[in-house]
Design a protein around this motif. Structure first.
Motif, PDB file in Angstrom:
ATOM      1  N   VAL A  72      43.338  31.011  43.283  1.00  0.00           N
ATOM      2  CA  VAL A  72      42.538  31.917  44.136  1.00  0.00           C
ATOM      3  C   VAL A  72      41.710  30.779  44.863  1.00  0.00           C
ATOM      4  O   VAL A  72      41.392  29.829  44.718  1.00  0.00           O
ATOM      5  N   ILE A  73      41.561  31.188  46.150  1.00  0.00           N
ATOM      6  CA  ILE A  73      40.992  30.605  47.236  1.00  0.00           C
ATOM      7  C   ILE A  73      39.639  31.052  47.715  1.00  0.00           C
ATOM      8  O   ILE A  73      38.859  30.382  48.526  1.00  0.00           O
ATOM      9  N   ASP A  74      39.449  32.371  47.282  1.00  0.00           N
ATOM     10  CA  ASP A  74      38.204  33.244  47.560  1.00  0.00           C
ATOM     11  C   ASP A  74      37.338  33.011  46.472  1.00  0.00           C
ATOM     12  O   ASP A  74      37.568  33.403  45.096  1.00  0.00           O
ATOM     13  N   SER A  75      36.209  32.375  46.693  1.00  0.00           N
ATOM     14  CA  SER A  75      35.247  32.161  45.452  1.00  0.00           C
ATOM     15  C   SER A  75      34.722  33.310  44.887  1.00  0.00           C
ATOM     16  O   SER A  75      34.430  33.532  43.814  1.00  0.00           O
ATOM     17  N   LEU A  76      34.373  34.415  45.596  1.00  0.00           N
ATOM     18  CA  LEU A  76      34.195  35.698  45.233  1.00  0.00           C
ATOM     19  C   LEU A  76      35.342  36.503  44.261  1.00  0.00           C
ATOM     20  O   LEU A  76      34.675  36.999  43.083  1.00  0.00           O
TER      21      LEU A  76
END
Length: 205
Positions: A72-76
């Protein structure tokens, strides 16, 4: 303590739960009523408000590469995944547009319900493996202008096919429930208020 995660999708956000012109949403009122009813029953409620969070529903090239690598690269997205993994119950609340969910909810399924994190790919002859080990129930709450029977018998309940059959049942999870509020544009404020009171009792069951 039981943990409920509500995933909400409406451009006006949960703040539109009041009857204010151009900033009112029956979907938002349902979220507020659900939260009150659950908390009254002694349940912890975690509300994911996709629009308030500024969630990006688009699966960009970099997101897809990471998705295929089970990263996952999107923290949200990572935050949402952690919250789902803790949930005993997940409740999706949104309006029906063009007979399906709005874009942010679809993007939530595309990006958050990810392999290697929320589910594992199947082995030979088996369905997907559900990794939501705490999950006891999934509920879908929808609001639409279309009459319920028309949506069910003419359009074929597309939203339940996507959310239930195409997602959770594919992962082997079958404890699902759908509450639909149809033909809402025809109702008076008094009728909507009455439905909200009844909904508060229904959602906790």
């Amino acid at each position: 303590m039981k943990n409920i995660c509500i995933v909400f999708d409406h451009p006006y956000t949960v703040d539109a739960c009041h009857n204010e012109p151009h900033n009112r949403s029956f979907s938002a009122a349902l979220v507020t009523e659900a939260q009150k009813s659950y908390e009254k029953a002694g349940v912890t409620v975690d509300v994911i408000d996709l629009h308030k969070d500024g969630f990006d529903p688009v699966m960009h090239k970099e997101d897809l590469i990471a998705w295929r690598k089970k990263k996952v690269i999107d923290s949200l997205v990572a935050d949402y995944q952690e919250r789902l993994l803790k949930a005993d119950e997940i409740v999706f609340i949104f309006p029906i547009w063009w007979e399906a969910m709005p874009a942010m909810t679809k993007g939530f399924f595309d990006k958050v319900i990810a392999k290697g994190i929320i589910y594992d790919e199947p082995q030979q002859g088996k369905i997907f493996v559900n990794k939501l080990v705490n999950l006891k129930k999934v509920k879908l709450v929808t609001v639409m202008a279309t009459p319920h029977l028309l949506y069910r018998w003419v359009f074929g309940n597309p939203v339940t096919k996507i959310v239930f059959r195409g997602t959770f049942r594919k992962m082997g999870f079958h404890k699902v429930k759908w509450l639909n509020y149809a033909n809402m544009t025809k109702l008076s404020n008094e009728e909507r208020t009455k439905k909200l009171r009844i909904f508060g009792n229904k959602i906790i069951k």
